[in-house]
Write a protein that holds these residues in place. Structure first.
Motif, PDB file in Angstrom:
ATOM      1  N   TYR A 299      -1.665  -7.548  -3.770  1.00 52.06           N
ATOM      2  CA  TYR A 299      -1.274  -8.522  -2.772  1.00 52.06           C
ATOM      3  C   TYR A 299      -0.947  -9.860  -3.402  1.00 52.06           C
ATOM      4  O   TYR A 299      -1.257 -10.099  -4.582  1.00 52.06           O
ATOM      5  CB  TYR A 299      -2.293  -8.663  -1.638  1.00 52.06           C
ATOM      6  CG  TYR A 299      -3.734  -8.901  -1.997  1.00 52.06           C
ATOM      7  CD1 TYR A 299      -4.162 -10.082  -2.595  1.00 52.06           C
ATOM      8  CD2 TYR A 299      -4.695  -7.950  -1.680  1.00 52.06           C
ATOM      9  CE1 TYR A 299      -5.498 -10.295  -2.874  1.00 52.06           C
ATOM     10  CE2 TYR A 299      -6.030  -8.154  -1.956  1.00 52.06           C
ATOM     11  CZ  TYR A 299      -6.423  -9.330  -2.546  1.00 52.06           C
ATOM     12  OH  TYR A 299      -7.752  -9.534  -2.834  1.00 52.06           O
TER      13      TYR A 299
ATOM     14  N   ILE B 215       0.867  -1.168   0.000  1.00 58.11           N
ATOM     15  CA  ILE B 215       0.000   0.000   0.000  1.00 58.11           C
ATOM     16  C   ILE B 215       0.905   1.219   0.000  1.00 58.11           C
ATOM     17  O   ILE B 215       1.972   1.187   0.614  1.00 58.11           O
ATOM     18  CB  ILE B 215      -0.890   0.002   1.270  1.00 58.11           C
ATOM     19  CG1 ILE B 215      -1.786  -1.236   1.295  1.00 58.11           C
ATOM     20  CG2 ILE B 215      -1.739   1.280   1.365  1.00 58.11           C
ATOM     21  CD1 ILE B 215      -2.105  -1.750   2.671  1.00 58.11           C
TER      22      ILE B 215
ATOM     23  N   TRP C  91      -4.078   1.158  -2.391  1.00 60.18           N
ATOM     24  CA  TRP C  91      -3.689  -0.248  -2.432  1.00 60.18           C
ATOM     25  C   TRP C  91      -2.992  -0.537  -3.749  1.00 60.18           C
ATOM     26  O   TRP C  91      -3.480  -0.155  -4.814  1.00 60.18           O
ATOM     27  CB  TRP C  91      -4.927  -1.123  -2.281  1.00 60.18           C
ATOM     28  CG  TRP C  91      -4.697  -2.564  -2.524  1.00 60.18           C
ATOM     29  CD1 TRP C  91      -3.946  -3.417  -1.767  1.00 60.18           C
ATOM     30  CD2 TRP C  91      -5.221  -3.349  -3.595  1.00 60.18           C
ATOM     31  NE1 TRP C  91      -3.970  -4.683  -2.306  1.00 60.18           N
ATOM     32  CE2 TRP C  91      -4.748  -4.666  -3.420  1.00 60.18           C
ATOM     33  CE3 TRP C  91      -6.035  -3.065  -4.686  1.00 60.18           C
ATOM     34  CZ2 TRP C  91      -5.080  -5.701  -4.295  1.00 60.18           C
ATOM     35  CZ3 TRP C  91      -6.373  -4.092  -5.557  1.00 60.18           C
ATOM     36  CH2 TRP C  91      -5.889  -5.391  -5.370  1.00 60.18           C
TER      37      TRP C  91
ATOM     38  N   LEU D 133     -11.925 -11.619   5.279  1.00 62.48           N
ATOM     39  CA  LEU D 133     -13.250 -11.676   5.904  1.00 62.48           C
ATOM     40  C   LEU D 133     -14.256 -11.352   4.826  1.00 62.48           C
ATOM     41  O   LEU D 133     -14.143 -10.328   4.159  1.00 62.48           O
ATOM     42  CB  LEU D 133     -13.362 -10.687   7.059  1.00 62.48           C
ATOM     43  CG  LEU D 133     -14.711 -10.650   7.771  1.00 62.48           C
ATOM     44  CD1 LEU D 133     -14.949 -11.955   8.505  1.00 62.48           C
ATOM     45  CD2 LEU D 133     -14.781  -9.483   8.744  1.00 62.48           C
TER      46      LEU D 133
ATOM     47  N   ARG E  21     -15.768 -10.998   1.443  1.00 65.83           N
ATOM     48  CA  ARG E  21     -15.318 -11.032   0.052  1.00 65.83           C
ATOM     49  C   ARG E  21     -13.870 -10.623  -0.142  1.00 65.83           C
ATOM     50  O   ARG E  21     -13.330 -10.813  -1.230  1.00 65.83           O
ATOM     51  CB  ARG E  21     -16.211 -10.108  -0.786  1.00 65.83           C
ATOM     52  CG  ARG E  21     -17.596 -10.664  -1.048  1.00 65.83           C
ATOM     53  CD  ARG E  21     -18.422  -9.641  -1.780  1.00 65.83           C
ATOM     54  NE  ARG E  21     -17.828  -9.251  -3.046  1.00 65.83           N
ATOM     55  CZ  ARG E  21     -18.089  -9.855  -4.209  1.00 65.83           C
ATOM     56  NH1 ARG E  21     -18.902 -10.878  -4.251  1.00 65.83           N
ATOM     57  NH2 ARG E  21     -17.512  -9.422  -5.316  1.00 65.83           N
ATOM     58  N   GLY E  22     -13.242 -10.049   0.872  1.00 62.19           N
ATOM     59  CA  GLY E  22     -11.905  -9.541   0.623  1.00 62.19           C
ATOM     60  C   GLY E  22     -11.052  -9.457   1.856  1.00 62.19           C
ATOM     61  O   GLY E  22     -11.242 -10.203   2.811  1.00 62.19           O
ATOM     62  N   TYR E  23     -10.106  -8.523   1.824  1.00 62.86           N
ATOM     63  CA  TYR E  23      -9.085  -8.450   2.857  1.00 62.86           C
ATOM     64  C   TYR E  23      -9.012  -7.072   3.499  1.00 62.86           C
ATOM     65  O   TYR E  23      -9.119  -6.049   2.824  1.00 62.86           O
ATOM     66  CB  TYR E  23      -7.718  -8.764   2.248  1.00 62.86           C
ATOM     67  CG  TYR E  23      -7.546 -10.210   1.839  1.00 62.86           C
ATOM     68  CD1 TYR E  23      -7.963 -10.647   0.593  1.00 62.86           C
ATOM     69  CD2 TYR E  23      -6.974 -11.121   2.716  1.00 62.86           C
ATOM     70  CE1 TYR E  23      -7.813 -11.969   0.218  1.00 62.86           C
ATOM     71  CE2 TYR E  23      -6.814 -12.444   2.348  1.00 62.86           C
ATOM     72  CZ  TYR E  23      -7.236 -12.866   1.099  1.00 62.86           C
ATOM     73  OH  TYR E  23      -7.084 -14.167   0.737  1.00 62.86           O
ATOM     74  N   TYR E  24      -8.775  -7.069   4.798  1.00 63.24           N
ATOM     75  CA  TYR E  24      -8.419  -5.854   5.512  1.00 63.24           C
ATOM     76  C   TYR E  24      -7.007  -6.073   6.050  1.00 63.24           C
ATOM     77  O   TYR E  24      -6.495  -7.176   6.080  1.00 63.24           O
ATOM     78  CB  TYR E  24      -9.415  -5.560   6.651  1.00 63.24           C
ATOM     79  CG  TYR E  24      -9.516  -6.665   7.672  1.00 63.24           C
ATOM     80  CD1 TYR E  24     -10.430  -7.703   7.517  1.00 63.24           C
ATOM     81  CD2 TYR E  24      -8.683  -6.676   8.789  1.00 63.24           C
ATOM     82  CE1 TYR E  24     -10.507  -8.727   8.438  1.00 63.24           C
ATOM     83  CE2 TYR E  24      -8.757  -7.697   9.718  1.00 63.24           C
ATOM     84  CZ  TYR E  24      -9.667  -8.726   9.529  1.00 63.24           C
ATOM     85  OH  TYR E  24      -9.749  -9.742  10.440  1.00 63.24           O
ATOM     86  N   PHE E  25      -6.373  -4.965   6.498  1.00 64.24           N
ATOM     87  CA  PHE E  25      -4.948  -5.000   6.829  1.00 64.24           C
ATOM     88  C   PHE E  25      -4.745  -4.881   8.332  1.00 64.24           C
ATOM     89  O   PHE E  25      -5.002  -3.836   8.924  1.00 64.24           O
ATOM     90  CB  PHE E  25      -4.231  -3.877   6.083  1.00 64.24           C
ATOM     91  CG  PHE E  25      -4.491  -3.927   4.598  1.00 64.24           C
ATOM     92  CD1 PHE E  25      -5.361  -3.038   4.009  1.00 64.24           C
ATOM     93  CD2 PHE E  25      -3.902  -4.905   3.814  1.00 64.24           C
ATOM     94  CE1 PHE E  25      -5.635  -3.101   2.643  1.00 64.24           C
ATOM     95  CE2 PHE E  25      -4.168  -4.976   2.452  1.00 64.24           C
ATOM     96  CZ  PHE E  25      -5.037  -4.072   1.873  1.00 64.24           C
ATOM     97  N   ASP E  26      -4.283  -5.976   8.960  1.00 64.04           N
ATOM     98  CA  ASP E  26      -4.189  -5.985  10.415  1.00 64.04           C
ATOM     99  C   ASP E  26      -2.785  -5.738  10.961  1.00 64.04           C
ATOM    100  O   ASP E  26      -2.639  -5.365  12.126  1.00 64.04           O
ATOM    101  CB  ASP E  26      -4.797  -7.265  11.000  1.00 64.04           C
ATOM    102  CG  ASP E  26      -4.224  -8.533  10.403  1.00 64.04           C
ATOM    103  OD1 ASP E  26      -4.676  -9.621  10.798  1.00 64.04           O
ATOM    104  OD2 ASP E  26      -3.326  -8.443   9.528  1.00 64.04           O
TER     105      ASP E  26
ATOM    106  N   TYR F  79      -2.763 -10.350  -7.085  1.00 65.50           N
ATOM    107  CA  TYR F  79      -3.874  -9.491  -7.489  1.00 65.50           C
ATOM    108  C   TYR F  79      -3.395  -8.055  -7.381  1.00 65.50           C
ATOM    109  O   TYR F  79      -2.852  -7.655  -6.349  1.00 65.50           O
ATOM    110  CB  TYR F  79      -5.092  -9.723  -6.600  1.00 65.50           C
ATOM    111  CG  TYR F  79      -5.666 -11.101  -6.765  1.00 65.50           C
ATOM    112  CD1 TYR F  79      -5.146 -12.176  -6.058  1.00 65.50           C
ATOM    113  CD2 TYR F  79      -6.698 -11.335  -7.660  1.00 65.50           C
ATOM    114  CE1 TYR F  79      -5.645 -13.454  -6.227  1.00 65.50           C
ATOM    115  CE2 TYR F  79      -7.205 -12.609  -7.835  1.00 65.50           C
ATOM    116  CZ  TYR F  79      -6.665 -13.664  -7.121  1.00 65.50           C
ATOM    117  OH  TYR F  79      -7.165 -14.925  -7.303  1.00 65.50           O
ATOM    118  N   TYR F  80      -3.590  -7.279  -8.450  1.00 65.81           N
ATOM    119  CA  TYR F  80      -3.065  -5.923  -8.496  1.00 65.81           C
ATOM    120  C   TYR F  80      -4.180  -4.903  -8.704  1.00 65.81           C
ATOM    121  O   TYR F  80      -5.202  -5.184  -9.339  1.00 65.81           O
ATOM    122  CB  TYR F  80      -2.067  -5.791  -9.647  1.00 65.81           C
ATOM    123  CG  TYR F  80      -0.871  -6.715  -9.565  1.00 65.81           C
ATOM    124  CD1 TYR F  80      -0.450  -7.445 -10.676  1.00 65.81           C
ATOM    125  CD2 TYR F  80      -0.152  -6.857  -8.378  1.00 65.81           C
ATOM    126  CE1 TYR F  80       0.648  -8.280 -10.614  1.00 65.81           C
ATOM    127  CE2 TYR F  80       0.948  -7.691  -8.306  1.00 65.81           C
ATOM    128  CZ  TYR F  80       1.351  -8.404  -9.436  1.00 65.81           C
ATOM    129  OH  TYR F  80       2.446  -9.233  -9.375  1.00 65.81           O
TER     130      TYR F  80
END
Lengths: 106, 122
Positions: free
Chosen positions: B52, B39, B49, B103, B105-110, B60-61
């Motif tokens: 990843y 990111i 973004w 979580l 449909r997609g991703y969050y950044f932890d 995936y871009y």
């Protein structure tokens, strides 16, 4: 691309009061939404995911709500360290962030 | 405790290739639960973004950067890398690496690295 619009850009609030930040999606993202806090010179920190689930270690004064296209981050009883920038992020269709909302001391 | 650390060139000339690496400690990058992301944040601006990668190597871009981006993973070194070619001044930014949790449909950044400032200038 889903456009995320945050409002207001800057919110002036007094310490101890409640702050409400909004995030609107250009199309439904269901509950696939996260909130981040960013302090100056630091990386963003995850606050909320799944629209309302607090991340580990996040104080209970932070709460998230909403679904579809309208979301809210509420910070009750503002502390001095809360006066920074907040971003929302949708992950329903690829990934996009809002432009950020800044909390400033009134 | 998971930690991510970016490294790479802080100054890149226009039209050249930006290269950054993210070293991961405290967890195996081969863990199937997560993806690993880049990111960026131009000075004084918001977050964008980049893309990843899964431990399998699938990538995936961001469509707006896809033609110039390559993300790769080196499981033996527990690190992943970013290459962005044909850079211009608009690519000047702090580049963050992050772990992404899925979580819905997609991703969050932890988890995030501290960030690495890359300046594009001749």
């Amino acid at each position: 691309e889903i456009v995320m619009t945050q409002s207001p850009a800057t919110l002036s609030v007094s310490p101890g009061e409640r702050a409400t930040l909004s995030c609107r999606a250009s199309q439904s993202v269901s509950s696939n939404l996260a909130w981040y806090q960013q302090k100056p010179g630091q990386a963003p920190r995850l606050l909320i995911f799944g629209a309302f689930t607090r991340a580990t270690g996040v104080p209970a004064r932070f709460s998230g709500s909403g679904s579809g296209t309208e979301f809210t981050l509420t910070i009750s009883s503002l502390q001095s360290e809360d006066f920074v920038v907040y971003y929302c992020q949708q992950y329903n269709n690829w990934i996009t962030f809002g432009q950020g909302s800044r909390l400033e001391i009134k | 405790q998971l930690q991510l650390q970016e490294s790479g060139s802080g100054l890149v000339k226009p039209s050249q290739t930006l290269s950054l690496t993210c070293a991961v400690s405290g967890d195996s990058i081969s863990s199937g639960t997560y993806s690993w992301s880049w990111i960026r944040q131009p000075p004084g601006k918001g977050l964008e973004w980049i893309g990843y990668i899964y431990h399998s190597g699938s990538t995936y871009y961001n469509p707006s950067l896809e033609s110039r981006v390559t993300i790769s993973v080196d499981k033996s070194k527990n690190q992943f890398s970013l290459k962005l070619n044909s850079v211009t001044a608009a690519d000047t930014a702090v580049y963050y690496c992050a772990r992404a949790s899925r979580l819905g449909r997609g991703y969050y950044f932890d988890y995030w690295g501290q960030g690495s400032l890359v300046t594009v200038s001749s």
